[in-house]
Design a protein around this motif. Structure first.
Motif, mmCIF file in Angstrom:
data_model
loop_
_atom_site.group_PDB
_atom_site.id
_atom_site.type_symbol
_atom_site.label_atom_id
_atom_site.label_comp_id
_atom_site.label_asym_id
_atom_site.label_seq_id
_atom_site.Cartn_x
_atom_site.Cartn_y
_atom_site.Cartn_z
ATOM 1 N N LYS A 183 -38.070 -63.794 -49.883
ATOM 2 C CA LYS A 183 -37.603 -64.227 -51.202
ATOM 3 C C LYS A 183 -36.532 -63.283 -51.745
ATOM 4 O O LYS A 183 -35.545 -63.729 -52.344
ATOM 5 C CB LYS A 183 -38.783 -64.292 -52.166
ATOM 6 C CG LYS A 183 -39.788 -65.396 -51.847
ATOM 7 C CD LYS A 183 -40.916 -65.418 -52.867
ATOM 8 C CE LYS A 183 -41.918 -66.519 -52.566
ATOM 9 N NZ LYS A 183 -43.042 -66.529 -53.548
ATOM 10 N N LEU A 184 -36.742 -61.974 -51.541
ATOM 11 C CA LEU A 184 -35.764 -60.996 -52.019
ATOM 12 C C LEU A 184 -34.422 -61.178 -51.320
ATOM 13 O O LEU A 184 -33.370 -61.123 -51.959
ATOM 14 C CB LEU A 184 -36.292 -59.579 -51.787
ATOM 15 C CG LEU A 184 -35.382 -58.425 -52.220
ATOM 16 C CD1 LEU A 184 -35.097 -58.503 -53.717
ATOM 17 C CD2 LEU A 184 -36.004 -57.085 -51.871
ATOM 18 N N LYS A 185 -34.450 -61.400 -50.014
ATOM 19 C CA LYS A 185 -33.207 -61.619 -49.272
ATOM 20 C C LYS A 185 -32.483 -62.870 -49.775
ATOM 21 O O LYS A 185 -31.255 -62.875 -49.935
ATOM 22 C CB LYS A 185 -33.492 -61.753 -47.780
ATOM 23 C CG LYS A 185 -32.244 -61.914 -46.918
ATOM 24 C CD LYS A 185 -32.588 -62.008 -45.464
ATOM 25 C CE LYS A 185 -31.322 -62.105 -44.608
ATOM 26 N NZ LYS A 185 -30.484 -63.268 -44.998
ATOM 27 N N GLU A 186 -33.259 -63.905 -50.070
ATOM 28 C CA GLU A 186 -32.655 -65.136 -50.589
ATOM 29 C C GLU A 186 -32.005 -64.896 -51.947
ATOM 30 O O GLU A 186 -30.893 -65.388 -52.214
ATOM 31 C CB GLU A 186 -33.730 -66.217 -50.693
ATOM 32 C CG GLU A 186 -33.207 -67.555 -51.171
ATOM 33 C CD GLU A 186 -34.295 -68.610 -51.237
ATOM 34 O OE1 GLU A 186 -34.029 -69.714 -51.752
ATOM 35 O OE2 GLU A 186 -35.432 -68.321 -50.791
ATOM 36 N N GLU A 187 -32.686 -64.127 -52.814
ATOM 37 C CA GLU A 187 -32.116 -63.840 -54.133
ATOM 38 C C GLU A 187 -30.862 -62.977 -54.029
ATOM 39 O O GLU A 187 -29.892 -63.190 -54.765
ATOM 40 C CB GLU A 187 -33.168 -63.146 -55.001
ATOM 41 C CG GLU A 187 -34.335 -64.049 -55.383
ATOM 42 C CD GLU A 187 -35.392 -63.314 -56.178
ATOM 43 O OE1 GLU A 187 -35.203 -62.096 -56.402
ATOM 44 O OE2 GLU A 187 -36.396 -63.936 -56.583
ATOM 45 N N VAL A 188 -30.877 -61.995 -53.118
ATOM 46 C CA VAL A 188 -29.685 -61.151 -52.938
ATOM 47 C C VAL A 188 -28.520 -61.981 -52.416
ATOM 48 O O VAL A 188 -27.366 -61.797 -52.837
ATOM 49 C CB VAL A 188 -30.011 -59.983 -51.987
ATOM 50 C CG1 VAL A 188 -28.732 -59.223 -51.613
ATOM 51 C CG2 VAL A 188 -31.009 -59.028 -52.630
ATOM 52 N N ASP A 189 -28.803 -62.884 -51.484
ATOM 53 C CA ASP A 189 -27.738 -63.761 -50.974
ATOM 54 C C ASP A 189 -27.145 -64.613 -52.093
ATOM 55 O O ASP A 189 -25.922 -64.833 -52.146
ATOM 56 C CB ASP A 189 -28.287 -64.665 -49.859
ATOM 57 C CG ASP A 189 -28.647 -63.882 -48.602
ATOM 58 O OD1 ASP A 189 -28.121 -62.758 -48.446
ATOM 59 O OD2 ASP A 189 -29.437 -64.385 -47.789
ATOM 60 N N ASN A 190 -28.007 -65.097 -52.989
ATOM 61 C CA ASN A 190 -27.503 -65.884 -54.129
ATOM 62 C C ASN A 190 -26.634 -65.038 -55.047
ATOM 63 O O ASN A 190 -25.610 -65.510 -55.563
ATOM 64 C CB ASN A 190 -28.678 -66.480 -54.914
ATOM 65 C CG ASN A 190 -29.434 -67.528 -54.129
ATOM 66 O OD1 ASN A 190 -28.881 -68.156 -53.223
ATOM 67 N ND2 ASN A 190 -30.705 -67.729 -54.457
ATOM 68 N N LEU A 191 -27.042 -63.778 -55.263
ATOM 69 C CA LEU A 191 -26.239 -62.891 -56.107
ATOM 70 C C LEU A 191 -24.894 -62.571 -55.453
ATOM 71 O O LEU A 191 -23.876 -62.429 -56.139
ATOM 72 C CB LEU A 191 -27.012 -61.598 -56.377
ATOM 73 C CG LEU A 191 -28.246 -61.712 -57.274
ATOM 74 C CD1 LEU A 191 -28.983 -60.386 -57.337
ATOM 75 C CD2 LEU A 191 -27.857 -62.168 -58.681
ATOM 76 N N THR A 192 -24.905 -62.441 -54.148
ATOM 77 C CA THR A 192 -23.661 -62.141 -53.438
ATOM 78 C C THR A 192 -22.630 -63.244 -53.632
ATOM 79 O O THR A 192 -21.417 -62.984 -53.692
ATOM 80 C CB THR A 192 -23.950 -61.947 -51.935
ATOM 81 O OG1 THR A 192 -24.904 -60.889 -51.784
ATOM 82 C CG2 THR A 192 -22.682 -61.579 -51.180
ATOM 83 N N ALA A 193 -23.111 -64.485 -53.753
ATOM 84 C CA ALA A 193 -22.195 -65.613 -53.921
ATOM 85 C C ALA A 193 -22.025 -66.026 -55.383
ATOM 86 O O ALA A 193 -21.358 -67.023 -55.661
ATOM 87 C CB ALA A 193 -22.710 -66.804 -53.110
ATOM 88 N N ASN A 194 -22.605 -65.248 -56.316
ATOM 89 C CA ASN A 194 -22.544 -65.609 -57.726
ATOM 90 C C ASN A 194 -21.142 -65.364 -58.287
ATOM 91 O O ASN A 194 -20.624 -64.240 -58.240
ATOM 92 C CB ASN A 194 -23.582 -64.787 -58.502
ATOM 93 C CG ASN A 194 -23.733 -65.270 -59.932
ATOM 94 O OD1 ASN A 194 -22.833 -65.136 -60.743
ATOM 95 N ND2 ASN A 194 -24.893 -65.831 -60.226
ATOM 96 N N SER A 247 -21.697 -54.837 -59.035
ATOM 97 C CA SER A 247 -21.692 -55.092 -60.473
ATOM 98 C C SER A 247 -23.083 -54.914 -61.067
ATOM 99 O O SER A 247 -23.246 -54.451 -62.202
ATOM 100 C CB SER A 247 -21.183 -56.510 -60.755
ATOM 101 O OG SER A 247 -19.856 -56.668 -60.288
ATOM 102 N N ILE A 248 -24.114 -55.274 -60.287
ATOM 103 C CA ILE A 248 -25.484 -55.112 -60.765
ATOM 104 C C ILE A 248 -25.818 -53.637 -60.904
ATOM 105 O O ILE A 248 -26.423 -53.201 -61.886
ATOM 106 C CB ILE A 248 -26.467 -55.806 -59.805
ATOM 107 C CG1 ILE A 248 -26.177 -57.295 -59.745
ATOM 108 C CG2 ILE A 248 -27.907 -55.568 -60.242
ATOM 109 C CD1 ILE A 248 -27.011 -58.051 -58.748
ATOM 110 N N LEU A 249 -25.423 -52.843 -59.914
ATOM 111 C CA LEU A 249 -25.685 -51.405 -59.985
ATOM 112 C C LEU A 249 -24.884 -50.756 -61.107
ATOM 113 O O LEU A 249 -25.343 -49.783 -61.720
ATOM 114 C CB LEU A 249 -25.338 -50.751 -58.647
ATOM 115 C CG LEU A 249 -26.226 -51.162 -57.462
ATOM 116 C CD1 LEU A 249 -25.744 -50.492 -56.181
ATOM 117 C CD2 LEU A 249 -27.678 -50.806 -57.735
ATOM 118 N N ASP A 250 -23.691 -51.280 -61.377
ATOM 119 C CA ASP A 250 -22.914 -50.766 -62.509
ATOM 120 C C ASP A 250 -23.587 -51.102 -63.833
ATOM 121 O O ASP A 250 -23.560 -50.316 -64.786
ATOM 122 C CB ASP A 250 -21.498 -51.350 -62.493
ATOM 123 C CG ASP A 250 -20.671 -50.809 -61.327
ATOM 124 O OD1 ASP A 250 -21.038 -49.746 -60.798
ATOM 125 O OD2 ASP A 250 -19.685 -51.472 -60.943
ATOM 126 N N ALA A 251 -24.199 -52.288 -63.906
ATOM 127 C CA ALA A 251 -24.842 -52.716 -65.147
ATOM 128 C C ALA A 251 -26.156 -51.981 -65.375
ATOM 129 O O ALA A 251 -26.490 -51.637 -66.513
ATOM 130 C CB ALA A 251 -25.089 -54.229 -65.115
#
Length: 231
Positions: free
Chosen positions: A84-95, A112-116
């Motif tokens: 599930k985590l890999k799927e969510e990261v993949d979605n964020l990568t394409a966001n 951007s997430i780490l910056d936020a």
């Protein structure tokens, strides 16, 4: 009477022999009984020791089996969570929303997430970012920037969970328009900024503003492998 004497002697002799034989038989029976009792005691002790040993082995094996089942269940949960985590990261990568707020177009969206929400308590980096990126953009003059000391200098080594606050403050001077631009820039930063206090004095051409703000960081999650001794 003379004839009866030898007969009585013979009867007494037979009686003595019979009594001796009975005592011998009793002694033999006693010894035999003692031997059998000893054998039974040894057999019973052996059975008890064997039973205790087998029970301890059975109990130990049950503990091992229960721990293995627990580990297997944990692995199943971790495998599902990792997928599930890999799927969510993949979605964020394409966001595309994350892509639109990247500081550097070549950076991945996850940057951007780490910056936020950084994973470390970074007051020094925060002060540098404030002074060189946010405050300088509006053209105000920086009087002071106050950030909390680093965690290491405080010796605070604790297990933290959830977003943690970083409180900081700064004071700037400039025109009303420049201070207004600064406030807009603060609102546009990818890192969350919560204004807790604002004190201003002066006029439109020379305004002094003191800000107190809270931002956040998220301590990272760690995965460790350990061993457990089962007794």
């Amino acid at each position: 009477m003379a004839e009866q004497a030898p007969q009585r002697q013979a009867e007494l002799k037979v009686t003595r022999l019979t009594g001796l034989k009975k005592r011998q038989q009793i002694e033999v029976a006693g010894r035999t009984m003692f031997v059998w009792v000893a054998i039974a005691a040894v057999a019973l002790s052996f059975c008890l020791a064997t039973g205790q040993y087998l029970f301890s082995k059975w109990d130990f094996n049950n503990k091992i089996i229960n721990k293995k089942n627990t580990v297997a269940q944990t692995l199943d949960i971790n495998i599902t969570s990792a997928s599930k985590l890999k799927e969510e990261v993949d979605n964020l990568t394409a966001n595309q929303d994350l892509a639109s707020v990247k500081t550097n177009p070549d950076d991945p969206n996850t940057k951007s997430i780490l910056d936020a929400l950084p994973t470390t308590f970074d007051p020094a980096a925060l002060a540098t970012s404030l002074q060189q990126v946010i405050l300088s953009r509006s053209g105000v003059s920086v009087e002071s920037i106050t950030v909390p000391p680093d965690v290491d200098t405080l010796g605070a080594v604790t297990a933290l969970t959830g977003p943690q606050e970083i409180k900081f403050s700064f004071t700037v001077t400039g025109s009303y328009d420049k201070v207004k631009t600064l406030m807009v820039d603060l609102g546009r930063t990818i890192r969350p900024m919560k204004l807790t206090s604002l004190a201003m004095n002066g006029d439109d051409t020379n305004l002094r503003a003191a800000f107190e703000i809270v931002t956040y960081y998220q301590p990272p999650k760690t995965v460790t492998l350990g061993e457990e001794l089962i007794k």
